[in-house]
Design an enzyme around this catalytic site. Sequence first.
Site, mmCIF file in Angstrom:
data_model
loop_
_atom_site.group_PDB
_atom_site.id
_atom_site.type_symbol
_atom_site.label_atom_id
_atom_site.label_comp_id
_atom_site.label_asym_id
_atom_site.label_seq_id
_atom_site.Cartn_x
_atom_site.Cartn_y
_atom_site.Cartn_z
ATOM 1 N N HIS A 135 13.490 4.771 -41.843
ATOM 2 C CA HIS A 135 13.714 6.154 -41.414
ATOM 3 C C HIS A 135 15.205 6.462 -41.386
ATOM 4 O O HIS A 135 15.650 7.517 -41.874
ATOM 5 C CB HIS A 135 13.100 6.361 -40.026
ATOM 6 C CG HIS A 135 13.394 7.695 -39.423
ATOM 7 N ND1 HIS A 135 12.506 8.740 -39.437
ATOM 8 C CD2 HIS A 135 14.503 8.156 -38.767
ATOM 9 C CE1 HIS A 135 13.041 9.787 -38.835
ATOM 10 N NE2 HIS A 135 14.256 9.464 -38.412
ATOM 11 N N GLU A 136 16.000 5.550 -40.827
ATOM 12 C CA GLU A 136 17.444 5.766 -40.773
ATOM 13 C C GLU A 136 18.052 5.760 -42.173
ATOM 14 O O GLU A 136 18.961 6.542 -42.474
ATOM 15 C CB GLU A 136 18.098 4.699 -39.901
ATOM 16 C CG GLU A 136 17.657 4.727 -38.448
ATOM 17 C CD GLU A 136 17.852 6.075 -37.790
ATOM 18 O OE1 GLU A 136 18.889 6.713 -38.042
ATOM 19 O OE2 GLU A 136 16.967 6.500 -37.025
ATOM 20 N N HIS A 162 18.007 9.182 -43.893
ATOM 21 C CA HIS A 162 19.102 10.127 -43.663
ATOM 22 C C HIS A 162 20.199 9.945 -44.709
ATOM 23 O O HIS A 162 20.786 10.919 -45.187
ATOM 24 C CB HIS A 162 19.686 9.927 -42.266
ATOM 25 C CG HIS A 162 18.850 10.489 -41.169
ATOM 26 N ND1 HIS A 162 18.533 11.824 -41.074
ATOM 27 C CD2 HIS A 162 18.246 9.890 -40.101
ATOM 28 C CE1 HIS A 162 17.779 12.032 -40.009
ATOM 29 N NE2 HIS A 162 17.588 10.875 -39.406
ATOM 30 N N GLU A 173 13.971 15.224 -40.067
ATOM 31 C CA GLU A 173 13.303 14.027 -39.543
ATOM 32 C C GLU A 173 11.994 13.762 -40.277
ATOM 33 O O GLU A 173 11.594 12.605 -40.465
ATOM 34 C CB GLU A 173 13.049 14.186 -38.042
ATOM 35 C CG GLU A 173 14.296 14.315 -37.192
ATOM 36 C CD GLU A 173 15.224 13.122 -37.332
ATOM 37 O OE1 GLU A 173 14.727 11.991 -37.500
ATOM 38 O OE2 GLU A 173 16.446 13.322 -37.281
#
Length: 360
Positions: A216-217, A220, A262
């Site tokens: 997930h990070e 970004h 997100e």
Amino acid sequence: LFVLTIDNMSVQTSSLRYSLGTRRDNHGTASRYRAMPSGPYVRTCGFGVHRSKNNVYMDIRRHSVQDSATSSSSTTTTAPAAVPRPTLKKNRFPDLTGMDFQHPLDKQNTNMLKSLPGLQFIAKSMIMSAGAEEILYLENISTSIQVGPNQLSTVYSLLVDACETLGMDCPDLYVRQNPVPNAYTLALSGKRPFIVLHTSLLDLLDDAELQAVIAHELGHLKCDHAVWLTAANVLALGTVSLLPIFTATVEDQVMRWLRAAELSCDRAALLVTQNPKVVVSSFMKLAGGSSRLANELNVDAFLEQSRSYEKATSSPMGWYLRNAQNRALSHPLPVLRAREIDAWSHSGEFRSLIKSSVIV
């Protein structure tokens, strides 16, 4: 590039003193920020904390670590331990771009932000001084553990595998002592980006779920969110008072983009884990999981709960309350994230990406 609102609270960490912001929403939910002594402050985008736009909290503590006694006094140099790597073959995406999995709401709201006069220029102009970057780097490396082949090698292998799956270079990865389960990414001007995991995540999640958080990070970085995260933080810093074009409506649009971004990153987590239940399980545990009772948690029941929420908010009044509930948050609600990722896992877009991948 990231900036942070500041208030008057201060905390002593080692020999450095930090000025910290402290604000909470009506539910008492607290934000988490990274700070630096006297200079630009950094606000980051985390995985698990649902922050409101007027909501700031910083928890930096000085933690003592008990040194474990070594059983051998030999000075013989030993070879580095082998990094454990996943043994099962999986789909890799060497040519993947952020646009390939970017959520439609992310694309829509990004285009909306680009149309706002001056916002992109201001965001790109928010460049930290070299001294501030150096302070941030030293603060992080002195109070966290940098993950590598010979340091938390299991976590390092999860990072390497996730980066290879998404077709991107590995950022640095740090583990920091914090009881609040969260993760965040920093991408500074001219510096190698890095991810920070809180120790509580390592205790709460299993390896597959932890890799979902790491992925997930990475999302970004893959989606190049840094510029618009900076724009969001320009508003949080109070720059709106100096720029008449930044109205309350613009601020709402930026917060809406944050929530949509997100959702894109959750898709990156699914591309890496390739199992929607793993990603949904990470949402469930961050919402109310317990490591002691982990074997009693049920992903299917959580998905059913998300469907119940969708049904409860389908009426005009429910729709209004749902929007009001989400409006001030930087992250979508866990039940909404669960529904989104479950739906995308059954979509033609996801199946197409899997078909175009390389099995390694």
